[in-house]
Design a protein around this motif. Structure first.
Motif, PDB file in Angstrom:
ATOM      1  N   GLU A   1      12.520  83.256 -35.925  1.00  0.00           N
ATOM      2  CA  GLU A   1      11.096  83.168 -36.517  1.00  0.00           C
ATOM      3  C   GLU A   1      11.418  82.313 -37.621  1.00  0.00           C
ATOM      4  OE1 GLU A   1       8.504  86.715 -35.327  1.00  0.00           O
ATOM      5  OE2 GLU A   1       9.110  86.598 -37.364  1.00  0.00           O
ATOM      6  N   VAL A   2      10.584  80.712 -37.648  1.00  0.00           N
ATOM      7  CA  VAL A   2      10.528  79.904 -38.609  1.00  0.00           C
ATOM      8  C   VAL A   2       8.978  79.978 -39.119  1.00  0.00           C
ATOM      9  CG1 VAL A   2      10.692  77.589 -39.393  1.00  0.00           C
ATOM     10  CG2 VAL A   2      12.375  78.614 -37.602  1.00  0.00           C
ATOM     11  N   ILE A   3       8.881  80.293 -40.420  1.00  0.00           N
ATOM     12  CA  ILE A   3       7.570  80.656 -40.947  1.00  0.00           C
ATOM     13  C   ILE A   3       7.200  79.682 -42.099  1.00  0.00           C
ATOM     14  CG2 ILE A   3       6.155  82.382 -42.203  1.00  0.00           C
ATOM     15  CD1 ILE A   3       8.553  84.423 -40.831  1.00  0.00           C
ATOM     16  N   ASP A   4       6.126  78.872 -42.008  1.00  0.00           N
ATOM     17  CA  ASP A   4       6.016  77.974 -43.027  1.00  0.00           C
ATOM     18  C   ASP A   4       4.797  78.457 -43.876  1.00  0.00           C
ATOM     19  OD1 ASP A   4       2.992  77.450 -42.340  1.00  0.00           O
ATOM     20  OD2 ASP A   4       3.718  76.068 -40.737  1.00  0.00           O
ATOM     21  N   GLY A   5       4.735  77.804 -45.053  1.00  0.00           N
ATOM     22  CA  GLY A   5       3.749  78.281 -45.991  1.00  0.00           C
ATOM     23  C   GLY A   5       2.419  77.791 -46.019  1.00  0.00           C
ATOM     24  N   GLY A   6       1.872  77.196 -44.965  1.00  0.00           N
ATOM     25  CA  GLY A   6       0.463  76.821 -44.892  1.00  0.00           C
ATOM     26  C   GLY A   6       0.284  75.522 -44.834  1.00  0.00           C
ATOM     27  N   GLY A   7      -0.973  75.060 -45.145  1.00  0.00           N
ATOM     28  CA  GLY A   7      -1.593  73.666 -45.100  1.00  0.00           C
ATOM     29  C   GLY A   7      -1.803  73.277 -43.796  1.00  0.00           C
ATOM     30  N   GLY A   8      -2.016  74.229 -42.891  1.00  0.00           N
ATOM     31  CA  GLY A   8      -2.487  73.653 -41.329  1.00  0.00           C
ATOM     32  C   GLY A   8      -2.424  75.157 -40.673  1.00  0.00           C
ATOM     33  N   ASP A   9      -2.609  75.083 -39.303  1.00  0.00           N
ATOM     34  CA  ASP A   9      -2.306  76.114 -38.738  1.00  0.00           C
ATOM     35  C   ASP A   9      -1.449  76.001 -37.266  1.00  0.00           C
ATOM     36  OD1 ASP A   9      -4.117  74.693 -36.731  1.00  0.00           O
ATOM     37  OD2 ASP A   9      -5.684  75.683 -37.529  1.00  0.00           O
ATOM     38  N   SER A  10      -1.363  76.869 -36.189  1.00  0.00           N
ATOM     39  CA  SER A  10      -0.721  76.636 -35.141  1.00  0.00           C
ATOM     40  C   SER A  10      -0.957  75.427 -34.605  1.00  0.00           C
ATOM     41  CB  SER A  10      -0.529  77.927 -34.420  1.00  0.00           C
ATOM     42  OG  SER A  10      -1.830  78.242 -33.968  1.00  0.00           O
ATOM     43  N   ALA A  11      -2.028  75.017 -34.627  1.00  0.00           N
ATOM     44  CA  ALA A  11      -2.738  73.915 -33.591  1.00  0.00           C
ATOM     45  C   ALA A  11      -1.910  72.426 -34.064  1.00  0.00           C
ATOM     46  CB  ALA A  11      -4.164  73.512 -34.191  1.00  0.00           C
ATOM     47  N   GLN A  12      -1.194  72.765 -35.090  1.00  0.00           N
ATOM     48  CA  GLN A  12      -0.460  71.426 -35.504  1.00  0.00           C
ATOM     49  C   GLN A  12       0.578  71.222 -34.675  1.00  0.00           C
ATOM     50  OE1 GLN A  12       1.190  72.112 -39.309  1.00  0.00           O
ATOM     51  NE2 GLN A  12       2.978  72.794 -38.475  1.00  0.00           N
ATOM     52  N   TRP A  13       0.953  72.224 -33.880  1.00  0.00           N
ATOM     53  CA  TRP A  13       1.885  72.207 -32.902  1.00  0.00           C
ATOM     54  C   TRP A  13       1.700  71.211 -31.538  1.00  0.00           C
ATOM     55  CZ3 TRP A  13       7.339  72.789 -33.347  1.00  0.00           C
ATOM     56  CH2 TRP A  13       7.588  73.545 -34.420  1.00  0.00           C
ATOM     57  N   GLY A  14       0.334  71.489 -31.280  1.00  0.00           N
ATOM     58  CA  GLY A  14      -0.169  70.929 -30.162  1.00  0.00           C
ATOM     59  C   GLY A  14       0.413  71.584 -28.835  1.00  0.00           C
ATOM     60  N   GLY A  15      -0.393  71.323 -27.877  1.00  0.00           N
ATOM     61  CA  GLY A  15       0.061  71.837 -26.464  1.00  0.00           C
ATOM     62  C   GLY A  15       0.590  70.864 -25.578  1.00  0.00           C
ATOM     63  N   GLY A  16       0.137  69.608 -25.819  1.00  0.00           N
ATOM     64  CA  GLY A  16       0.360  68.505 -25.095  1.00  0.00           C
ATOM     65  C   GLY A  16       1.966  68.110 -25.097  1.00  0.00           C
ATOM     66  N   ARG A  17       2.169  67.354 -24.124  1.00  0.00           N
ATOM     67  CA  ARG A  17       3.360  66.491 -23.750  1.00  0.00           C
ATOM     68  C   ARG A  17       3.354  65.429 -24.435  1.00  0.00           C
ATOM     69  NH1 ARG A  17       6.890  70.135 -21.709  1.00  0.00           N
ATOM     70  NH2 ARG A  17       6.190  71.506 -20.436  1.00  0.00           N
ATOM     71  N   ALA A  18       4.587  64.933 -25.306  1.00  0.00           N
ATOM     72  CA  ALA A  18       4.537  63.583 -25.759  1.00  0.00           C
ATOM     73  C   ALA A  18       5.500  62.693 -24.802  1.00  0.00           C
ATOM     74  CB  ALA A  18       5.651  63.532 -27.022  1.00  0.00           C
ATOM     75  N   PRO A  19       5.165  61.526 -24.516  1.00  0.00           N
ATOM     76  CA  PRO A  19       6.140  60.796 -23.567  1.00  0.00           C
ATOM     77  C   PRO A  19       7.502  60.869 -23.998  1.00  0.00           C
ATOM     78  CG  PRO A  19       4.145  59.487 -24.484  1.00  0.00           C
ATOM     79  CD  PRO A  19       4.194  60.719 -25.409  1.00  0.00           C
ATOM     80  N   LEU A  20       8.375  60.704 -23.004  1.00  0.00           N
ATOM     81  CA  LEU A  20       9.866  60.899 -23.251  1.00  0.00           C
ATOM     82  C   LEU A  20      10.255  59.712 -24.278  1.00  0.00           C
ATOM     83  CD1 LEU A  20      11.078  61.736 -19.764  1.00  0.00           C
ATOM     84  CD2 LEU A  20      10.822  63.248 -21.606  1.00  0.00           C
ATOM     85  N   THR A  21       9.553  58.474 -24.301  1.00  0.00           N
ATOM     86  CA  THR A  21       9.847  57.516 -24.981  1.00  0.00           C
ATOM     87  C   THR A  21       9.177  57.478 -26.777  1.00  0.00           C
ATOM     88  OG1 THR A  21       8.283  56.206 -24.251  1.00  0.00           O
ATOM     89  CG2 THR A  21       9.996  55.940 -23.186  1.00  0.00           C
ATOM     90  N   ALA A  22       8.557  58.616 -26.734  1.00  0.00           N
ATOM     91  CA  ALA A  22       7.901  58.973 -28.081  1.00  0.00           C
ATOM     92  C   ALA A  22       9.019  59.018 -29.035  1.00  0.00           C
ATOM     93  CB  ALA A  22       6.915  59.954 -28.115  1.00  0.00           C
ATOM     94  N   GLU A  23       8.643  58.625 -30.410  1.00  0.00           N
ATOM     95  CA  GLU A  23       9.621  58.889 -31.345  1.00  0.00           C
ATOM     96  C   GLU A  23       9.305  60.254 -32.064  1.00  0.00           C
ATOM     97  OE1 GLU A  23      11.734  56.929 -35.144  1.00  0.00           O
ATOM     98  OE2 GLU A  23      11.077  55.764 -33.358  1.00  0.00           O
ATOM     99  N   HIS A  24       8.137  60.644 -31.991  1.00  0.00           N
ATOM    100  CA  HIS A  24       7.915  61.936 -32.596  1.00  0.00           C
ATOM    101  C   HIS A  24       7.192  62.810 -31.668  1.00  0.00           C
ATOM    102  CE1 HIS A  24       8.971  60.611 -36.531  1.00  0.00           C
ATOM    103  NE2 HIS A  24       8.505  59.585 -36.343  1.00  0.00           N
ATOM    104  N   GLY A  25       7.054  64.078 -31.694  1.00  0.00           N
ATOM    105  CA  GLY A  25       5.943  64.976 -30.860  1.00  0.00           C
ATOM    106  C   GLY A  25       6.691  65.523 -29.860  1.00  0.00           C
TER     107      GLY A  25
END
Length: 133
Positions: A75-99
């Motif tokens: 488990e990796v636990i952050d201190g806040g400033g957002g919520d689990s939605a920051q992880w998103g559920g979509g798929r980034a394109p294979l050529t994307a630099e981030h995500g």
């Protein structure tokens, strides 16, 4: 034998290699194969990188790992400033630099869950990996 690691780390780039090496040494000591250790290290690195880059609040984050010879639960636990939605559920394109972090974690581990913390702000990234080769 059960090995439990709990680390509170500064939210900086130097902390991710430290936690990866610490967990890898424990897994190596349990006789886990290099391939399985590499999968866990990759997933852990992605989860830590996300916290380091995106958690807006908190100067620290936590990593908890439990290994019992059959499974490794992290488990990796952050201190806040957002919520689990920051992880998103979509798929980034294979050529994307981030995500692509969550995609990689899901590809190399099992039982991946992202949840909001119950008592404080922040998110918990949970993943497991069978240690059987």
């Amino acid at each position: 034998m059960e090995v439990v690691l709990e680390m509170t780390l500064p939210r900086n780039a130097e902390s991710a290699p430290l936690v990866r090496h610490t967990l890898d040494a424990s897994l190596r000591g349990l006789g886990v194969t290099p391939e399985i250790r590499a999968d866990i290290a990759l997933a852990l690195g992605e989860a830590c990188a996300n916290v380091i880059q995106h958690a807006a609040a908190g100067m620290e984050y936590e990593v908890r790992a439990r290994m019992d010879g059959l499974r490794c639960v992290v488990e990796v636990i952050d201190g806040g400033g957002g919520d689990s939605a920051q992880w998103g559920g979509g798929r980034a394109p294979l050529t994307a630099e981030h995500g692509r972090g969550l995609q990689l974690i899901r590809a190399f581990t099992e039982d991946v869950r992202i949840a909001d913390r119950v008592t404080r702000e922040g998110s918990v990234v949970h993943f497991e990996k069978s240690l059987a080769s």
